[in-house]
Design a protein around this motif. Sequence first.
Motif, mmCIF file in Angstrom:
data_model
loop_
_atom_site.group_PDB
_atom_site.id
_atom_site.type_symbol
_atom_site.label_atom_id
_atom_site.label_comp_id
_atom_site.label_asym_id
_atom_site.label_seq_id
_atom_site.Cartn_x
_atom_site.Cartn_y
_atom_site.Cartn_z
ATOM 1 N N LEU A 298 0.859 -1.175 0.000
ATOM 2 C CA LEU A 298 0.000 0.000 0.000
ATOM 3 C C LEU A 298 0.896 1.225 0.000
ATOM 4 O O LEU A 298 1.724 1.406 0.900
ATOM 5 C CB LEU A 298 -0.895 -0.008 1.244
ATOM 6 N N ARG A 299 0.738 2.048 -1.028
ATOM 7 C CA ARG A 299 1.516 3.286 -1.138
ATOM 8 C C ARG A 299 0.649 4.413 -0.610
ATOM 9 O O ARG A 299 -0.491 4.596 -1.054
ATOM 10 C CB ARG A 299 1.870 3.531 -2.595
ATOM 11 N N GLY A 300 1.177 5.150 0.352
ATOM 12 C CA GLY A 300 0.380 6.207 0.970
ATOM 13 C C GLY A 300 -0.796 5.592 1.699
ATOM 14 O O GLY A 300 -0.687 4.521 2.292
ATOM 15 N N THR A 301 -1.936 6.253 1.617
ATOM 16 C CA THR A 301 -3.115 5.705 2.300
ATOM 17 C C THR A 301 -4.090 5.023 1.357
ATOM 18 O O THR A 301 -4.985 4.320 1.815
ATOM 19 C CB THR A 301 -3.892 6.826 3.030
ATOM 20 N N ASP A 302 -3.906 5.228 0.027
ATOM 21 C CA ASP A 302 -5.003 4.814 -0.842
ATOM 22 C C ASP A 302 -4.614 4.225 -2.201
ATOM 23 O O ASP A 302 -5.431 4.200 -3.111
ATOM 24 C CB ASP A 302 -5.939 5.998 -1.072
ATOM 25 N N HIS A 303 -3.392 3.742 -2.358
ATOM 26 C CA HIS A 303 -3.000 3.154 -3.646
ATOM 27 C C HIS A 303 -2.288 1.816 -3.447
ATOM 28 O O HIS A 303 -1.259 1.756 -2.774
ATOM 29 C CB HIS A 303 -2.100 4.108 -4.439
ATOM 30 N N ILE A 304 -2.849 0.766 -4.045
ATOM 31 C CA ILE A 304 -2.202 -0.542 -4.013
ATOM 32 C C ILE A 304 -1.136 -0.531 -5.107
ATOM 33 O O ILE A 304 -1.457 -0.387 -6.285
ATOM 34 C CB ILE A 304 -3.222 -1.671 -4.269
ATOM 35 N N ARG A 305 0.123 -0.641 -4.696
ATOM 36 C CA ARG A 305 1.198 -0.599 -5.688
ATOM 37 C C ARG A 305 1.508 -1.990 -6.232
ATOM 38 O O ARG A 305 1.764 -2.153 -7.408
ATOM 39 C CB ARG A 305 2.466 0.016 -5.106
ATOM 40 N N MET A 306 1.499 -3.002 -5.360
ATOM 41 C CA MET A 306 1.822 -4.357 -5.815
ATOM 42 C C MET A 306 0.926 -5.374 -5.112
ATOM 43 O O MET A 306 0.605 -5.202 -3.943
ATOM 44 C CB MET A 306 3.287 -4.692 -5.508
ATOM 45 N N LEU A 307 0.582 -6.435 -5.844
ATOM 46 C CA LEU A 307 -0.113 -7.591 -5.280
ATOM 47 C C LEU A 307 0.276 -8.784 -6.148
ATOM 48 O O LEU A 307 -0.131 -8.881 -7.303
ATOM 49 C CB LEU A 307 -1.638 -7.398 -5.287
ATOM 50 N N TYR A 308 1.111 -9.655 -5.590
ATOM 51 C CA TYR A 308 1.634 -10.800 -6.326
ATOM 52 C C TYR A 308 1.535 -12.042 -5.459
ATOM 53 O O TYR A 308 1.840 -11.992 -4.265
ATOM 54 C CB TYR A 308 3.100 -10.583 -6.738
ATOM 55 N N VAL A 309 1.149 -13.150 -6.084
ATOM 56 C CA VAL A 309 1.024 -14.430 -5.400
ATOM 57 C C VAL A 309 1.780 -15.476 -6.215
ATOM 58 O O VAL A 309 1.704 -15.478 -7.450
ATOM 59 C CB VAL A 309 -0.464 -14.819 -5.248
ATOM 60 N N HIS A 310 2.481 -16.359 -5.531
ATOM 61 C CA HIS A 310 3.212 -17.409 -6.235
ATOM 62 C C HIS A 310 2.217 -18.293 -6.984
ATOM 63 O O HIS A 310 1.166 -18.656 -6.441
ATOM 64 C CB HIS A 310 4.042 -18.251 -5.253
ATOM 65 N N PRO A 311 2.538 -18.661 -8.236
ATOM 66 C CA PRO A 311 1.611 -19.486 -9.023
ATOM 67 C C PRO A 311 1.207 -20.796 -8.353
ATOM 68 O O PRO A 311 0.092 -21.273 -8.576
ATOM 69 C CB PRO A 311 2.395 -19.764 -10.312
ATOM 70 N N ALA A 312 2.047 -21.356 -7.520
ATOM 71 C CA ALA A 312 1.742 -22.634 -6.869
ATOM 72 C C ALA A 312 0.564 -22.538 -5.899
ATOM 73 O O ALA A 312 -0.029 -23.557 -5.553
ATOM 74 C CB ALA A 312 2.975 -23.166 -6.134
ATOM 75 N N VAL A 313 0.223 -21.333 -5.453
ATOM 76 C CA VAL A 313 -0.866 -21.184 -4.482
ATOM 77 C C VAL A 313 -2.042 -20.368 -5.023
ATOM 78 O O VAL A 313 -2.944 -20.016 -4.268
ATOM 79 C CB VAL A 313 -0.362 -20.585 -3.141
ATOM 80 N N VAL A 314 -2.037 -20.093 -6.317
ATOM 81 C CA VAL A 314 -3.159 -19.369 -6.914
ATOM 82 C C VAL A 314 -4.431 -20.186 -6.697
ATOM 83 O O VAL A 314 -4.420 -21.405 -6.818
ATOM 84 C CB VAL A 314 -2.897 -19.117 -8.417
ATOM 85 N N GLY A 315 -5.507 -19.498 -6.341
ATOM 86 C CA GLY A 315 -6.784 -20.164 -6.115
ATOM 87 C C GLY A 315 -7.004 -20.607 -4.683
ATOM 88 O O GLY A 315 -8.038 -21.187 -4.375
ATOM 89 N N GLY B 115 -8.582 1.836 5.163
ATOM 90 C CA GLY B 115 -9.711 2.431 5.870
ATOM 91 C C GLY B 115 -9.295 2.962 7.229
ATOM 92 O O GLY B 115 -9.706 4.047 7.644
ATOM 93 N N GLY B 116 -8.438 2.208 7.927
ATOM 94 C CA GLY B 116 -7.935 2.642 9.228
ATOM 95 C C GLY B 116 -7.057 3.874 9.142
ATOM 96 O O GLY B 116 -6.926 4.629 10.115
ATOM 97 N N ARG B 117 -6.467 4.102 7.977
ATOM 98 C CA ARG B 117 -5.635 5.289 7.751
ATOM 99 C C ARG B 117 -6.453 6.468 7.221
ATOM 100 O O ARG B 117 -5.906 7.495 6.854
ATOM 101 C CB ARG B 117 -4.520 4.965 6.759
ATOM 102 N N GLY B 118 -7.761 6.279 7.143
ATOM 103 C CA GLY B 118 -8.630 7.372 6.731
ATOM 104 C C GLY B 118 -8.986 7.408 5.254
ATOM 105 O O GLY B 118 -9.669 8.328 4.804
ATOM 106 N N ALA B 119 -8.560 6.428 4.474
ATOM 107 C CA ALA B 119 -8.884 6.421 3.051
ATOM 108 C C ALA B 119 -10.367 6.116 2.854
ATOM 109 O O ALA B 119 -10.934 5.281 3.548
ATOM 110 C CB ALA B 119 -8.041 5.381 2.319
ATOM 111 N N THR B 120 -10.984 6.801 1.906
ATOM 112 C CA THR B 120 -12.374 6.534 1.573
ATOM 113 C C THR B 120 -12.488 5.673 0.314
ATOM 114 O O THR B 120 -13.549 5.152 0.004
ATOM 115 C CB THR B 120 -13.159 7.842 1.363
ATOM 116 N N SER B 121 -11.373 5.545 -0.409
ATOM 117 C CA SER B 121 -11.348 4.685 -1.581
ATOM 118 C C SER B 121 -9.918 4.188 -1.789
ATOM 119 O O SER B 121 -8.968 4.731 -1.227
ATOM 120 C CB SER B 121 -11.835 5.428 -2.833
#
Length: 163
Positions: A78-95, A111-117
């Motif tokens: 999470l970059r700052g309060t309201d931007h997801i910069r990265m989300l990566y999951v190893h292929p072996a555990v997808v699903g 939300g706890g940091r005050g972001a509304t979106s």
Amino acid sequence: MAQAFPKPGLRPFLPADVPVLAAIFAASIEELTGDDYSEAQQQAWMAAAESEEFGKRLAADLTLIATLEGSPVGFASLRGTDHIRMLYVHPAVVGQGIATILLDALEKLAGGRGATSLTVDASDTAESFFAKRGYTAKQRNTVTINGEWLANTTMQKTLGAAQ
């Protein structure tokens, strides 16, 4: 008797995690994005994990590590309060719900940091994952990574009181 999946855990990022997270990043791109991006685009994207900047970005953001039996299997930042910069999951555990656990945690933290979106620049591969979780497409983007053009979509979700 059927064996249950081990329960995923979450923990904060540590500087020592950079090599394993770089490996998860590369494996995810290499094995999961081939239907949406060319091999040259994938190679350019994966090369980002080989730079010193990769670890600096993880450390600068609020980065969470998903683990199974103590081993990292995914991460999100999470970059700052309201931007997801990265989300990566190893292929072996997808699903297995790892990405959902990470995203739910980031939404609660934001939300706890005050972001509304929350916003995310979702790859073409990840766009449907975010759409299923209430994110709506706002604009298409083209970015240059190591000399290759890659498309993504800026998506946004309004955070409700239940966060």
